[in-house]
Scaffold this motif. Structure first.
Motif, PDB file in Angstrom:
ATOM      1  N   CYS A 165     -15.855  -7.664  49.955  1.00  0.00           N
ATOM      2  CA  CYS A 165     -14.853  -7.043  49.081  1.00  0.00           C
ATOM      3  C   CYS A 165     -13.621  -7.903  48.844  1.00  0.00           C
ATOM      4  O   CYS A 165     -12.991  -7.798  47.795  1.00  0.00           O
ATOM      5  CB  CYS A 165     -14.468  -5.673  49.624  1.00  0.00           C
ATOM      6  N   ASN A 213     -21.181  -3.321  55.146  1.00  0.00           N
ATOM      7  CA  ASN A 213     -21.159  -4.772  55.261  1.00  0.00           C
ATOM      8  C   ASN A 213     -22.159  -5.251  56.314  1.00  0.00           C
ATOM      9  O   ASN A 213     -22.813  -6.275  56.133  1.00  0.00           O
ATOM     10  CB  ASN A 213     -19.751  -5.259  55.612  1.00  0.00           C
ATOM     11  N   VAL A 244     -11.891   0.700  46.982  1.00  0.00           N
ATOM     12  CA  VAL A 244     -13.353   0.712  46.869  1.00  0.00           C
ATOM     13  C   VAL A 244     -13.866   0.850  45.428  1.00  0.00           C
ATOM     14  O   VAL A 244     -14.789   0.136  45.029  1.00  0.00           O
ATOM     15  CB  VAL A 244     -13.958   1.789  47.804  1.00  0.00           C
ATOM     16  N   GLN A 283     -20.566   4.404  50.418  1.00  0.00           N
ATOM     17  CA  GLN A 283     -19.108   4.593  50.431  1.00  0.00           C
ATOM     18  C   GLN A 283     -18.776   6.052  50.187  1.00  0.00           C
ATOM     19  O   GLN A 283     -17.770   6.553  50.637  1.00  0.00           O
ATOM     20  CB  GLN A 283     -18.446   3.761  49.324  1.00  0.00           C
ATOM     21  N   THR A 323     -13.586  -2.719  44.183  1.00  0.00           N
ATOM     22  CA  THR A 323     -14.350  -3.809  44.813  1.00  0.00           C
ATOM     23  C   THR A 323     -15.848  -3.523  44.833  1.00  0.00           C
ATOM     24  O   THR A 323     -16.654  -4.445  44.762  1.00  0.00           O
ATOM     25  CB  THR A 323     -13.895  -4.071  46.261  1.00  0.00           C
ATOM     26  N   ARG A 324     -16.221  -2.253  44.949  1.00  0.00           N
ATOM     27  CA  ARG A 324     -17.655  -1.929  45.026  1.00  0.00           C
ATOM     28  C   ARG A 324     -18.177  -1.363  43.714  1.00  0.00           C
ATOM     29  O   ARG A 324     -19.366  -1.099  43.580  1.00  0.00           O
ATOM     30  CB  ARG A 324     -17.923  -0.948  46.161  1.00  0.00           C
ATOM     31  N   PRO A 381     -20.157  -8.139  46.475  1.00  0.00           N
ATOM     32  CA  PRO A 381     -21.260  -7.371  47.084  1.00  0.00           C
ATOM     33  C   PRO A 381     -22.467  -7.138  46.175  1.00  0.00           C
ATOM     34  O   PRO A 381     -23.516  -6.726  46.645  1.00  0.00           O
ATOM     35  CB  PRO A 381     -20.615  -6.028  47.429  1.00  0.00           C
ATOM     36  N   GLN A 382     -22.326  -7.400  44.893  1.00  0.00           N
ATOM     37  CA  GLN A 382     -23.479  -7.155  44.010  1.00  0.00           C
ATOM     38  C   GLN A 382     -24.269  -8.422  43.726  1.00  0.00           C
ATOM     39  O   GLN A 382     -25.154  -8.424  42.875  1.00  0.00           O
ATOM     40  CB  GLN A 382     -23.031  -6.536  42.680  1.00  0.00           C
ATOM     41  N   GLN A 404     -14.730 -10.056  46.088  1.00  0.00           N
ATOM     42  CA  GLN A 404     -14.750  -9.328  44.823  1.00  0.00           C
ATOM     43  C   GLN A 404     -13.338  -9.165  44.273  1.00  0.00           C
ATOM     44  O   GLN A 404     -13.100  -9.330  43.080  1.00  0.00           O
ATOM     45  CB  GLN A 404     -15.384  -7.944  45.035  1.00  0.00           C
ATOM     46  N   GLU A 434     -24.042   3.102  46.671  1.00  0.00           N
ATOM     47  CA  GLU A 434     -22.922   2.162  46.703  1.00  0.00           C
ATOM     48  C   GLU A 434     -21.895   2.536  45.672  1.00  0.00           C
ATOM     49  O   GLU A 434     -22.205   3.158  44.665  1.00  0.00           O
ATOM     50  CB  GLU A 434     -23.402   0.736  46.419  1.00  0.00           C
ATOM     51  N   GLY A 435     -20.669   2.109  45.906  1.00  0.00           N
ATOM     52  CA  GLY A 435     -19.611   2.310  44.921  1.00  0.00           C
ATOM     53  C   GLY A 435     -19.047   3.713  44.969  1.00  0.00           C
ATOM     54  O   GLY A 435     -19.515   4.575  45.711  1.00  0.00           O
ATOM     55  N   VAL A 489     -25.308  -3.749  40.416  1.00  0.00           N
ATOM     56  CA  VAL A 489     -25.808  -3.162  41.649  1.00  0.00           C
ATOM     57  C   VAL A 489     -27.294  -2.824  41.580  1.00  0.00           C
ATOM     58  O   VAL A 489     -28.037  -2.971  42.549  1.00  0.00           O
ATOM     59  CB  VAL A 489     -24.946  -1.947  42.054  1.00  0.00           C
TER      60      VAL A 489
END
Ligand code: 5AD
Ligand code: SF4
Length: 464
Positions: free
Chosen positions: A86, A15, A169, A204, A172-173, A108-109, A89, A158-159, A134
């Motif tokens: 997040c 973040n 996660v 992550q 949200t990611r 986040p995307q 999201q 990410e993710g 993403v």
């Protein structure tokens, strides 16, 4: 006329990285940093959803901001209020229902679309953007980077596709995505040219990294990427976080042996020392697998220090399970660690389990574990008294006339030194140990050239 921007960042280093990128995207539109939310035309809360407390903090902050916004409107000025990250999201439109002062909610995307979203919000439309894109996000973020200080973050992945049963996660990611090697290397070179001596590679699930190879043929893992980045001359130190034990492959372990710039410290969350709980959590490794990885790393890189994450009070965790966690901690000996009470997150499988533990049990176990971890951290710090360590001086220290930085083992080190040494790697002899930091005296200022510097990004952490 310049508009003022205030970004408040919660949660992890990813973040913090995203907040810096948002500020960069908005700079060409005339947004400059405000010292406080009350002075800002645009306030962005970059939020964290990992535990319940983190999400609740956002709503109480939004209550405060809605009053600031009303006060500014009464004075004839506006305030655009945005919620990113997040919580955005995960909760989407619910945020606007709970707090109507919010103009914009985006996940986040969607950061690369900020200018457009702000323009729409300024025309009075509520904006909600929580699609996953993403790849486009990284493609469309601007290339320029303002210097982030001597110790910079770089998101490479990410993710997460691991779906630990307690964790939000993967929702949200989104799905795991690795940035191509060439893109990461170009950003690392830009950061180094702008004054960074240390880079922390973020993700992550960072050791799941498998970015496209520079020649387009196949992909590279994290170990190979680190070797590549270590060739950037101005970069003196490399770190990465956060890793999953199942993805500590041979190449990565060998990187700890072969690459001097890779710091001898690893944050490697284990969550629990009980095989029964690990299985229920869908961690896909046993406590012994973790012990073996630590052993291997200690063999190839003597002196490497470890940090971890722990969850106590996972549904159905017995006294024996908890005792197994304490036993693992005693065996490994951590230089630092984070530990949390299990918090049921809506939408995750563990939240639906029936054998949730009473809060008193979680509180008591957490107290016990944290006391043990705190003793280990202090002992680690005390053992370093008398050692000479290289410290990258990142910021002003605890007291006037002091600077602070990190040892190779991630200890915060305070040392009496003048501002001219900010951004330099110096040798420090450690003389005092405290609970979560050490202090020392300057032994030698290494001749790495003074670098051009900007204020460091605030400290934070990330999940895995
Ligand atoms: N409850 C408590 N702790 C959690 N974490 C992730 N999800 C939860 C949850 N539902 C912790 C894990 C992770 C760290 C970032 O946060 O220990 O590694
Ligand atoms: Fe992925 Fe880490 Fe969450 Fe597990 S705890 S689902 S590895 S981000």
């Amino acid at each position: 006329m310049a508009q003022k921007l205030f970004i408040k960042t919660y949660g992890c280093q990813m973040n913090a990285y995203d907040s810096a990128r948002m500020a960069e995207i908005l700079a060409p539109l005339g947004f400059v940093a405000a010292a406080a939310a009350a002075e800002a035309d645009l306030v962005i809360l970059n939020t964290c959803h990992i535990r319940e407390k983190a999400a609740e903090k956002v709503y109480s902050e939004l209550g405060r901001l809605s009053r600031l916004k009303a006060a500014r409107q009464a004075a004839g000025r506006g305030m655009t209020l945005a919620v990113a990250g997040c919580v955005a999201q995960a909760e989407g439109a619910e945020i606007m229902r709970r707090q109507p002062a919010v103009d914009l909610v985006f996940g986040p995307q969607a950061y690369h679309r900020l200018p457009e979203m702000i323009a729409r919000a300024a025309r009075g439309y509520g904006v909600l953007e929580t699609a996953f894109e993403v790849e486009r996000k990284f493609d469309e973020l601007p290339e320029v980077r303002v210097p982030g200080g001597p110790a910079a973050f770089l998101t490479i992945q990410e993710g997460c596709d691991r779906f630990c049963t307690f964790c939000v996660v993967p929702y949200t990611r989104g799905a795991e995505y690795s940035r191509p090697v060439a893109e990461v290397a170009a950003e690392a070179r830009r950061l180094a040219a702008a004054g960074a001596s240390e880079i922390t590679l973020l993700g992550q699930n960072v050791n799941a990294y498998h970015g496209r190879a520079p020649d387009g043929a196949g992909s590279w893992g994290l170990g190979r990427l680190i070797a590549h980045l270590s060739e950037i001359e101005e970069l003196l130190r490399i770190r990465y976080t956060t890793s999953h034990p199942c993805q500590m492959d041979d190449e990565l372990i060998e990187a700890h042996r072969d690459i001097g710039k890779l710091m001898p410290f690893l944050h490697l969350p284990v969550q629990s020392g009980s095989d029964r709980v690990l299985e229920a959590m869908n961690r896909r490794h046993r406590a012994d697998d973790y012990r073996r990885i630590v052993e291997r790393l200690r063999r190839v890189r003597p002196g490497i220090a470890f940090s971890s994450d722990f969850i106590v009070g996972y549904p159905g965790e017995s006294e024996a399970d908890f005792a197994a966690t304490l036993a693992l901690v005693r065996e490994i000996g951590f230089a630092q660690a984070y530990s949390f009470k299990y918090s049921a997150r809506p939408g995750t499988p563990a939240a639906l389990l029936e054998d949730q533990l009473p809060d008193e049990v979680k509180v008591e176990r957490l107290r016990h574990l944290q006391a043990l971890l705190a003793r280990q951290q202090r002992a680690f710090n005390e053992r370093s008294i008398g050692e000479r360590v290289e410290v990258l001086l990142e910021r002003r220290g605890r007291r006037p006339g002091q600077l602070a930085g990190r040892s190779p083992h991630m200890q915060v080190v305070n040392v009496a030194a003048g501002d001219e040494l900010l951004g330099r790697v110096v040798e420090v002899e450690i003389t005092h140990a405290r609970a979560v930091s050490v202090a020392g005296r300057l032994a030698d200022a290494r001749p790495n050239a003074p670098r051009q510097l900007a204020p460091p990004i605030e400290e934070a952490r990330i999940p895995a």
